[in-house]
Design an enzyme around this catalytic site. Structure first.
Site, PDB file in Angstrom:
ATOM      1  N   GLY A 190      39.806  28.419  43.021  1.00  0.00           N
ATOM      2  CA  GLY A 190      40.932  27.610  42.558  1.00  0.00           C
ATOM      3  C   GLY A 190      40.640  26.147  42.259  1.00  0.00           C
ATOM      4  O   GLY A 190      41.577  25.371  42.080  1.00  0.00           O
ATOM      5  N   TRP A 234      39.315  24.800  39.539  1.00  0.00           N
ATOM      6  CA  TRP A 234      39.768  24.452  38.179  1.00  0.00           C
ATOM      7  C   TRP A 234      41.293  24.312  38.175  1.00  0.00           C
ATOM      8  O   TRP A 234      41.838  23.448  37.512  1.00  0.00           O
ATOM      9  CB  TRP A 234      39.326  25.521  37.156  1.00  0.00           C
ATOM     10  CG  TRP A 234      37.913  25.365  36.689  1.00  0.00           C
ATOM     11  CD1 TRP A 234      36.865  24.849  37.398  1.00  0.00           C
ATOM     12  CD2 TRP A 234      37.385  25.730  35.398  1.00  0.00           C
ATOM     13  NE1 TRP A 234      35.721  24.881  36.630  1.00  0.00           N
ATOM     14  CE2 TRP A 234      36.009  25.409  35.412  1.00  0.00           C
ATOM     15  CE3 TRP A 234      37.930  26.310  34.259  1.00  0.00           C
ATOM     16  CZ2 TRP A 234      35.177  25.642  34.306  1.00  0.00           C
ATOM     17  CZ3 TRP A 234      37.106  26.546  33.157  1.00  0.00           C
ATOM     18  CH2 TRP A 234      35.744  26.209  33.178  1.00  0.00           C
ATOM     19  N   ASP A 276      42.841  36.169  38.550  1.00  0.00           N
ATOM     20  CA  ASP A 276      41.529  36.589  39.051  1.00  0.00           C
ATOM     21  C   ASP A 276      41.641  37.981  39.667  1.00  0.00           C
ATOM     22  O   ASP A 276      42.713  38.384  40.122  1.00  0.00           O
ATOM     23  CB  ASP A 276      40.992  35.605  40.106  1.00  0.00           C
ATOM     24  CG  ASP A 276      39.471  35.654  40.208  1.00  0.00           C
ATOM     25  OD1 ASP A 276      38.811  34.701  39.743  1.00  0.00           O
ATOM     26  OD2 ASP A 276      38.921  36.665  40.717  1.00  0.00           O
ATOM     27  N   ASP A 328      43.063  42.098  36.656  1.00  0.00           N
ATOM     28  CA  ASP A 328      41.927  42.106  35.739  1.00  0.00           C
ATOM     29  C   ASP A 328      42.411  41.495  34.420  1.00  0.00           C
ATOM     30  O   ASP A 328      43.442  41.935  33.889  1.00  0.00           O
ATOM     31  CB  ASP A 328      41.481  43.559  35.536  1.00  0.00           C
ATOM     32  CG  ASP A 328      40.247  43.676  34.663  1.00  0.00           C
ATOM     33  OD1 ASP A 328      40.009  42.793  33.809  1.00  0.00           O
ATOM     34  OD2 ASP A 328      39.524  44.671  34.820  1.00  0.00           O
ATOM     35  N   ASP A 365      36.330  30.564  33.348  1.00  0.00           N
ATOM     36  CA  ASP A 365      35.098  30.323  34.117  1.00  0.00           C
ATOM     37  C   ASP A 365      34.638  31.674  34.674  1.00  0.00           C
ATOM     38  O   ASP A 365      33.927  31.735  35.663  1.00  0.00           O
ATOM     39  CB  ASP A 365      35.415  29.332  35.252  1.00  0.00           C
ATOM     40  CG  ASP A 365      34.168  28.759  35.914  1.00  0.00           C
ATOM     41  OD1 ASP A 365      33.101  28.763  35.278  1.00  0.00           O
ATOM     42  OD2 ASP A 365      34.266  28.311  37.075  1.00  0.00           O
ATOM     43  N   LYS A 376      33.028  29.864  29.884  1.00  0.00           N
ATOM     44  CA  LYS A 376      31.655  29.819  30.389  1.00  0.00           C
ATOM     45  C   LYS A 376      30.873  30.988  29.828  1.00  0.00           C
ATOM     46  O   LYS A 376      31.388  32.111  29.754  1.00  0.00           O
ATOM     47  CB  LYS A 376      31.673  29.916  31.917  1.00  0.00           C
ATOM     48  CG  LYS A 376      30.269  29.992  32.503  1.00  0.00           C
ATOM     49  CD  LYS A 376      30.269  29.700  33.959  1.00  0.00           C
ATOM     50  CE  LYS A 376      30.774  30.882  34.780  1.00  0.00           C
ATOM     51  NZ  LYS A 376      30.847  30.515  36.193  1.00  0.00           N
TER      52      LYS A 376
HETATM   53  C1  SAM Z   1      32.742  31.212  39.100  1.00  0.00           C
HETATM   54  S1  SAM Z   1      34.175  32.009  39.672  1.00  0.00           S
HETATM   55  C2  SAM Z   1      35.444  30.941  39.080  1.00  0.00           C
HETATM   56  C3  SAM Z   1      35.534  29.631  39.813  1.00  0.00           C
HETATM   57  C4  SAM Z   1      36.832  28.895  39.499  1.00  0.00           C
HETATM   58  N1  SAM Z   1      36.839  28.403  38.130  1.00  0.00           N
HETATM   59  C5  SAM Z   1      37.053  27.704  40.402  1.00  0.00           C
HETATM   60  O1  SAM Z   1      36.933  26.589  39.937  1.00  0.00           O
HETATM   61  O2  SAM Z   1      37.359  27.904  41.584  1.00  0.00           O
HETATM   62  C6  SAM Z   1      34.296  33.394  38.589  1.00  0.00           C
HETATM   63  C7  SAM Z   1      35.476  34.297  38.858  1.00  0.00           C
HETATM   64  O3  SAM Z   1      35.640  35.210  37.759  1.00  0.00           O
HETATM   65  C8  SAM Z   1      36.345  36.323  38.269  1.00  0.00           C
HETATM   66  N2  SAM Z   1      36.336  37.448  37.319  1.00  0.00           N
HETATM   67  C9  SAM Z   1      35.266  38.112  36.811  1.00  0.00           C
HETATM   68  N3  SAM Z   1      35.668  39.115  36.001  1.00  0.00           N
HETATM   69  C10 SAM Z   1      37.033  39.077  35.977  1.00  0.00           C
HETATM   70  C11 SAM Z   1      38.038  39.867  35.329  1.00  0.00           C
HETATM   71  N4  SAM Z   1      37.719  40.914  34.533  1.00  0.00           N
HETATM   72  N5  SAM Z   1      39.340  39.576  35.547  1.00  0.00           N
HETATM   73  C12 SAM Z   1      39.676  38.531  36.367  1.00  0.00           C
HETATM   74  N6  SAM Z   1      38.764  37.751  37.005  1.00  0.00           N
HETATM   75  C13 SAM Z   1      37.468  38.012  36.821  1.00  0.00           C
HETATM   76  C14 SAM Z   1      35.614  36.604  39.579  1.00  0.00           C
HETATM   77  O4  SAM Z   1      36.397  37.383  40.453  1.00  0.00           O
HETATM   78  C15 SAM Z   1      35.341  35.169  40.097  1.00  0.00           C
HETATM   79  O5  SAM Z   1      36.283  34.795  41.059  1.00  0.00           O
END
Ligand code: SAM
Length: 218
Positions: A52, A54, A72, A90, A116, A156
């Site tokens: 969280g 961002w 997420d 998702d 991200d 990203k």
């Molecule tokens: C690097 S983290 C994000 C960090 C976040 N931007 C922050 O600042 O706290 C990447 C996230 O992408 C999520 N993610 C990956 N594939 C996803 C999908 N298909 N649907 C939703 N979330 C997804 C993962 O669960 C993970 O929590």
């Protein structure tokens, strides 16, 4: 290398000191400072939002008249400001209809979509790269239905062989598409951010399908 580790430690400590949930906060701050993506009063969708940090930056920058929806696969802990709503889902299942249901208000298009998202990493560069590109194409596809004309998309991506095709697909939909590597991203990582500004009014809905990832060799 030592300088890079120091920089990494600096952002980690700063995030802790300021109460941000991760040092990723500094990546978005720098992108927005340099590329002017977020504005007061914006309605924002943050894809892959856990834990969280961002959401915390977006909330500050859009102010009390703005709103951000964080999505997420994982649950996002409570304790975020009032202009933040979180959904455990998702992103591939997001539609205007289910956003309407979840938010309890009539769907309106977003001013900004941020992603991200990262796949579960395997440590194998090519596999992680293609997993990341698939998530970027999903974010771009969502922009066709959920983002306002003239809106902005930032996502990203882990660079690799499928990056040029992704860039081309984005360039067909936005006025300006540029890569950005924030200081808080490790220099050795292939991670960078695609900043796509000013969505074309005539972006097709739905978009032409994304190129299929290779079926072997990754
Ligand atoms: C690097 S983290 C994000 C960090 C976040 N931007 C922050 O600042 O706290 C990447 C996230 O992408 C999520 N993610 C990956 N594939 C996803 C999908 N298909 N649907 C939703 N979330 C997804 C993962 O669960 C993970 O929590």
């Amino acid at each position: 290398m030592a300088a890079q580790r120091e920089l990494h430690d600096f952002f980690f400590k700063e995030a802790k000191r300021k109460g941000y949930r991760s040092r990723a906060a500094y990546k978005l701050s720098e992108i927005d400072d340099k590329r002017d993506v977020l504005h007061k009063g914006d309605f924002v969708l943050d894809l892959g939002a856990a834990p969280g940090s961002w959401l915390q930056i977006i909330s500050e920058r859009i102010g009390e008249h703005g709103k951000v929806i964080g999505v997420d696969l994982k649950a996002i802990d409570d304790g975020l400001p009032n202009n933040v709503v979180t959904i455990q889902e998702d992103v591939n299942l997001l539609t205007p209809q289910n956003l309407t249901t979840v938010l309890g208000t009539r769907f309106r298009e977003f001013d900004v979509i941020l992603s991200d998202m990262a796949p579960s990493t395997t440590g194998t560069r090519t596999i992680d790269h293609h997993g990341s590109v698939i998530l970027c194409h999903a974010a771009l596809d969502l922009s066709a239905t959920l983002l306002k004309p003239h809106g902005n998309l930032v996502m990203k991506v882990l660079e690799g062989e499928a990056y040029p095709e992704l860039l081309k697909r984005c360039a067909n939909c936005f006025d300006s598409v540029k890569g950005f590597k924030p200081k808080a991203s490790r220099a050795i990582s292939t991670e960078m951010f695609l900043v796509c500004l000013n969505r074309n009014e005539d972006m097709p809905k739905p978009l032409e399908p994304a190129p299929a990832p290779p079926t072997s060799g990754w």
